[in-house]
Design an enzyme around this catalytic site. Structure first.
Site, PDB file in Angstrom:
ATOM      1  N   VAL A  77      18.933  21.993   1.058  1.00 43.02           N
ATOM      2  CA  VAL A  77      20.245  21.453   0.679  1.00 43.02           C
ATOM      3  C   VAL A  77      20.209  20.655  -0.626  1.00 43.02           C
ATOM      4  O   VAL A  77      21.249  20.241  -1.125  1.00 43.02           O
ATOM      5  CB  VAL A  77      20.879  20.594   1.798  1.00 43.02           C
TER       6      VAL A  77
ATOM      7  N   LYS B  59      22.676   6.725   4.969  1.00 42.74           N
ATOM      8  CA  LYS B  59      23.518   7.012   6.154  1.00 42.74           C
ATOM      9  C   LYS B  59      24.891   6.334   6.019  1.00 42.74           C
ATOM     10  O   LYS B  59      25.895   6.868   6.497  1.00 42.74           O
ATOM     11  CB  LYS B  59      22.825   6.555   7.439  1.00 42.74           C
TER      12      LYS B  59
ATOM     13  N   ILE C 291      15.124   8.483  18.829  1.00 42.44           N
ATOM     14  CA  ILE C 291      14.566   9.595  19.618  1.00 42.44           C
ATOM     15  C   ILE C 291      13.262  10.034  18.955  1.00 42.44           C
ATOM     16  O   ILE C 291      13.209  10.156  17.720  1.00 42.44           O
ATOM     17  CB  ILE C 291      15.558  10.785  19.666  1.00 42.44           C
TER      18      ILE C 291
ATOM     19  N   TYR D 278      14.073   0.992   7.817  1.00 48.02           N
ATOM     20  CA  TYR D 278      15.009   2.113   7.608  1.00 48.02           C
ATOM     21  C   TYR D 278      15.450   2.172   6.132  1.00 48.02           C
ATOM     22  O   TYR D 278      15.680   3.236   5.576  1.00 48.02           O
ATOM     23  CB  TYR D 278      16.200   2.039   8.568  1.00 48.02           C
TER      24      TYR D 278
ATOM     25  N   THR E 276      11.245  12.279  17.411  1.00 44.18           N
ATOM     26  CA  THR E 276      11.224  13.599  16.768  1.00 44.18           C
ATOM     27  C   THR E 276      10.227  13.528  15.615  1.00 44.18           C
ATOM     28  O   THR E 276       9.673  12.469  15.339  1.00 44.18           O
ATOM     29  CB  THR E 276      12.603  13.946  16.177  1.00 44.18           C
TER      30      THR E 276
ATOM     31  N   SER F  35      13.504  18.724  17.455  1.00 46.14           N
ATOM     32  CA  SER F  35      14.607  18.398  16.542  1.00 46.14           C
ATOM     33  C   SER F  35      15.918  18.228  17.294  1.00 46.14           C
ATOM     34  O   SER F  35      16.243  19.018  18.202  1.00 46.14           O
ATOM     35  CB  SER F  35      14.800  19.534  15.525  1.00 46.14           C
TER      36      SER F  35
HETATM   37  P1  NAD Z   1      13.692  16.430  12.404  1.00 46.43           P
HETATM   38  O1  NAD Z   1      12.511  16.075  11.558  1.00 46.43           O
HETATM   39  O2  NAD Z   1      13.453  17.361  13.514  1.00 46.43           O
HETATM   40  O3  NAD Z   1      14.875  16.986  11.492  1.00 46.43           O
HETATM   41  C1  NAD Z   1      15.046  16.629  10.150  1.00 46.43           C
HETATM   42  C2  NAD Z   1      15.385  17.904   9.411  1.00 46.43           C
HETATM   43  O4  NAD Z   1      15.739  17.631   8.055  1.00 46.43           O
HETATM   44  C3  NAD Z   1      14.210  18.906   9.357  1.00 46.43           C
HETATM   45  O5  NAD Z   1      14.575  20.112   9.959  1.00 46.43           O
HETATM   46  C4  NAD Z   1      13.987  19.094   7.886  1.00 46.43           C
HETATM   47  O6  NAD Z   1      13.613  20.421   7.542  1.00 46.43           O
HETATM   48  C5  NAD Z   1      15.394  18.773   7.349  1.00 46.43           C
HETATM   49  N1  NAD Z   1      15.410  18.537   5.911  1.00 46.43           N
HETATM   50  C6  NAD Z   1      14.849  17.521   5.194  1.00 46.43           C
HETATM   51  N2  NAD Z   1      15.041  17.726   3.881  1.00 46.43           N
HETATM   52  C7  NAD Z   1      15.766  18.877   3.747  1.00 46.43           C
HETATM   53  C8  NAD Z   1      16.273  19.625   2.658  1.00 46.43           C
HETATM   54  N3  NAD Z   1      16.055  19.248   1.387  1.00 46.43           N
HETATM   55  N4  NAD Z   1      16.975  20.776   2.898  1.00 46.43           N
HETATM   56  C9  NAD Z   1      17.173  21.188   4.169  1.00 46.43           C
HETATM   57  N5  NAD Z   1      16.716  20.528   5.258  1.00 46.43           N
HETATM   58  C10 NAD Z   1      16.010  19.387   5.047  1.00 46.43           C
HETATM   59  O7  NAD Z   1      14.244  15.012  12.928  1.00 46.43           O
HETATM   60  P2  NAD Z   1      15.559  14.628  13.742  1.00 46.43           P
HETATM   61  O8  NAD Z   1      15.257  13.307  14.319  1.00 46.43           O
HETATM   62  O9  NAD Z   1      15.978  15.746  14.612  1.00 46.43           O
HETATM   63  O10 NAD Z   1      16.621  14.396  12.570  1.00 46.43           O
HETATM   64  C11 NAD Z   1      17.866  15.087  12.514  1.00 46.43           C
HETATM   65  C12 NAD Z   1      18.967  14.153  12.082  1.00 46.43           C
HETATM   66  O11 NAD Z   1      19.164  13.173  13.090  1.00 46.43           O
HETATM   67  C13 NAD Z   1      18.716  13.403  10.781  1.00 46.43           C
HETATM   68  O12 NAD Z   1      19.921  13.300  10.049  1.00 46.43           O
HETATM   69  C14 NAD Z   1      18.303  12.025  11.274  1.00 46.43           C
HETATM   70  O13 NAD Z   1      18.572  11.048  10.308  1.00 46.43           O
HETATM   71  C15 NAD Z   1      19.230  11.908  12.470  1.00 46.43           C
HETATM   72  N6  NAD Z   1      18.886  10.886  13.457  1.00 46.43           N
HETATM   73  C16 NAD Z   1      17.665  10.847  14.035  1.00 46.43           C
HETATM   74  C17 NAD Z   1      17.371   9.864  14.984  1.00 46.43           C
HETATM   75  C18 NAD Z   1      16.015   9.764  15.629  1.00 46.43           C
HETATM   76  O14 NAD Z   1      15.682   8.698  16.148  1.00 46.43           O
HETATM   77  N7  NAD Z   1      15.232  10.840  15.674  1.00 46.43           N
HETATM   78  C19 NAD Z   1      18.345   8.919  15.325  1.00 46.43           C
HETATM   79  C20 NAD Z   1      19.605   8.997  14.718  1.00 46.43           C
HETATM   80  C21 NAD Z   1      19.862   9.981  13.784  1.00 46.43           C
HETATM   81  C1  IMJ Z   2      13.105   6.064  10.173  1.00 50.12           C
HETATM   82  C2  IMJ Z   2      12.540   5.114   9.322  1.00 50.12           C
HETATM   83  C3  IMJ Z   2      12.426   3.782   9.676  1.00 50.12           C
HETATM   84  C4  IMJ Z   2      12.922   3.346  10.884  1.00 50.12           C
HETATM   85  C5  IMJ Z   2      13.482   4.275  11.742  1.00 50.12           C
HETATM   86  C6  IMJ Z   2      13.575   5.642  11.402  1.00 50.12           C
HETATM   87  N1  IMJ Z   2      14.038   4.154  12.986  1.00 50.12           N
HETATM   88  C7  IMJ Z   2      14.470   5.353  13.438  1.00 50.12           C
HETATM   89  C8  IMJ Z   2      14.174   6.330  12.473  1.00 50.12           C
HETATM   90  C9  IMJ Z   2      14.114   2.868  13.708  1.00 50.12           C
HETATM   91  C10 IMJ Z   2      15.140   5.598  14.722  1.00 50.12           C
HETATM   92  C11 IMJ Z   2      14.466   7.820  12.535  1.00 50.12           C
HETATM   93  N2  IMJ Z   2      15.735   8.133  11.845  1.00 50.12           N
HETATM   94  C12 IMJ Z   2      16.945   7.622  12.436  1.00 50.12           C
HETATM   95  C13 IMJ Z   2      15.815   8.851  10.659  1.00 50.12           C
HETATM   96  O1  IMJ Z   2      16.919   9.063  10.188  1.00 50.12           O
HETATM   97  C14 IMJ Z   2      14.618   9.345   9.956  1.00 50.12           C
HETATM   98  C15 IMJ Z   2      14.698   9.836   8.697  1.00 50.12           C
HETATM   99  C16 IMJ Z   2      13.553  10.209   7.882  1.00 50.12           C
HETATM  100  C17 IMJ Z   2      12.245  10.218   8.338  1.00 50.12           C
HETATM  101  C18 IMJ Z   2      11.201  10.574   7.483  1.00 50.12           C
HETATM  102  C19 IMJ Z   2       9.760  10.568   7.906  1.00 50.12           C
HETATM  103  C20 IMJ Z   2       8.887  11.452   7.051  1.00 50.12           C
HETATM  104  C21 IMJ Z   2       9.269  11.496   5.605  1.00 50.12           C
HETATM  105  N3  IMJ Z   2      10.555  11.268   5.254  1.00 50.12           N
HETATM  106  C22 IMJ Z   2      11.536  10.928   6.154  1.00 50.12           C
HETATM  107  N4  IMJ Z   2      12.810  10.904   5.732  1.00 50.12           N
HETATM  108  C23 IMJ Z   2      13.807  10.561   6.574  1.00 50.12           C
HETATM  109  O2  IMJ Z   2       8.411  11.773   4.753  1.00 50.12           O
END
Ligand code: NAD
Ligand code: IMJ
Length: 269
Positions: A68, A165, A194, A158, A196, A21
């Site tokens: 949340v 977002k 990333i 997305y 995750t 995460s």
């Molecule tokens: P992650 O799955 O590790 O984290 C997502 C978190 O959201 C989890 O801990 C989950 O428990 C929490 N969550 C979802 N619903 C919730 C709720 N109702 N109450 C409390 N918590 C809740 O994945 P991540 O990639 O570390 O995502 C963290 C943040 O980074 C997110 O906002 C995601 O959109 C953002 N982000 C991710 C990427 C990527 O490519 N991984 C890129 C840009 C931004």
């Molecule tokens: C998520 C969906 C589609 C395209 C995506 C992503 N790209 C990236 C992400 C290109 C980088 C990851 N991201 C930025 C997110 O914010 C992901 C949010 C997310 C992911 C899931 C997967 C599992 C689920 N619900 C989710 N809700 C939000 O059930």
């Protein structure tokens, strides 16, 4: 490496699910920089996993449940924070949710209820958490929320998350104006893709990471640790004049109009 930047500061970290995460990378960087932390976890499934991770930190940190989407849980969480500390310095918001189907089907098929839930969890939660945390910021404060480029431009799949977002980023700007007079800063970090938990089940993620590393100005993918270091900066007094900002930590991807690297190759042929 960041030692001292957050010395003596106390912060809340929302959104740790596992060791990959972004919130967990942020937590480690904050502890490195001298901060004390309190963690939230979502639901019983994550309690054990987050507990095990916290045990690996050099200093103990409490964790309490917080979905949340539920006002009562936000209230209960911050009551527990108030039992531990008489003031707070920062909050990291690193969470998002959309229904899986809506990240696969065309955007226009998003049902009303799923749209509302994605916006509620991914964007409104920042407003709710900020409102509850604000009175605890007795010496000013800093809030950082994780966002993604899909808020600015259409990224395949997305979909409703992009809309959520966009709402998150704009909410951060309105919050920055409301809370600026109390020296509470609100910023976003826009991370590059990333691998995750939230990015693992996404269709085409492998290809996206592959193209991304070839086209970004820095010619590589972003890692969670560099997102975390920029987050520490925004949380720290180094960023005392920065609020309402979206800091892109994406190896420069957001400046591209066309994929210059791919173009170069084609022109050379
Ligand atoms: P992650 O799955 O590790 O984290 C997502 C978190 O959201 C989890 O801990 C989950 O428990 C929490 N969550 C979802 N619903 C919730 C709720 N109702 N109450 C409390 N918590 C809740 O994945 P991540 O990639 O570390 O995502 C963290 C943040 O980074 C997110 O906002 C995601 O959109 C953002 N982000 C991710 C990427 C990527 O490519 N991984 C890129 C840009 C931004
Ligand atoms: C998520 C969906 C589609 C395209 C995506 C992503 N790209 C990236 C992400 C290109 C980088 C990851 N991201 C930025 C997110 O914010 C992901 C949010 C997310 C992911 C899931 C997967 C599992 C689920 N619900 C989710 N809700 C939000 O059930």
């Amino acid at each position: 490496m960041n030692s001292g930047l957050l010395a003596g500061k106390r912060g809340v970290v929302l959104g740790v699910a596992n060791e990959k995460s972004i919130a967990w990378a942020c937590a480690r960087a904050c502890v490195d920089a001298g901060a004390s932390l309190i963690f939230s976890y979502q639901g019983e499934v994550l309690e054990k996993r987050v507990g095990k991770l916290i045990e690996t930190l050099p200093r103990p940190a409490p964790m309490f449940p917080c979905d949340v989407g539920l006002d009562d849980e936000i209230e209960a969480f911050f009551l527990r924070v108030e039992e531990q500390w008489d003031s707070l310095d920062f909050v990291i918001h690193s969470l998002a949710f959309a229904e899986k189907d809506d990240l696969k089907n065309p955007f226009f098929q998003t049902p009303r209820a799923n749209f509302a839930k994605a916006l509620d969890i991914s964007a409104y939660s920042l407003v709710a958490v900020t409102r509850r945390a604000a009175p605890l910021f007795k010496h000013g404060g800093s809030i950082v929320a994780m966002t993604y480029y899909g808020a600015e431009k259409v990224v395949p799949h997305y979909n409703v998350m992009g809309v959520a977002k966009a709402a998150l980023e704009m909410s951060a700007r309105y919050l920055a104006v409301d809370l600026g007079p109390q020296n509470i800063r609100v910023n976003c970090v826009s991370a590059g893709p990333i691998r995750t938990l939230s990015a693992s089940a996404i269709p085409g993620m492998r290809q996206l990471l592959d193209v991304n590393q070839r086209v970004t100005p820095l010619r590589r993918n972003t890692d969670a640790e560099e997102v975390a270091r920029s987050t520490v900066y925004l949380l720290s007094d180094l960023a005392s004049g920065v609020t309402g900002e979206v800091l892109h930590v994406d190896c420069g991807f957001h400046v591209l109009g066309l994929f210059a690297a791919e173009e170069e190759k084609e022109l050379a042929e």
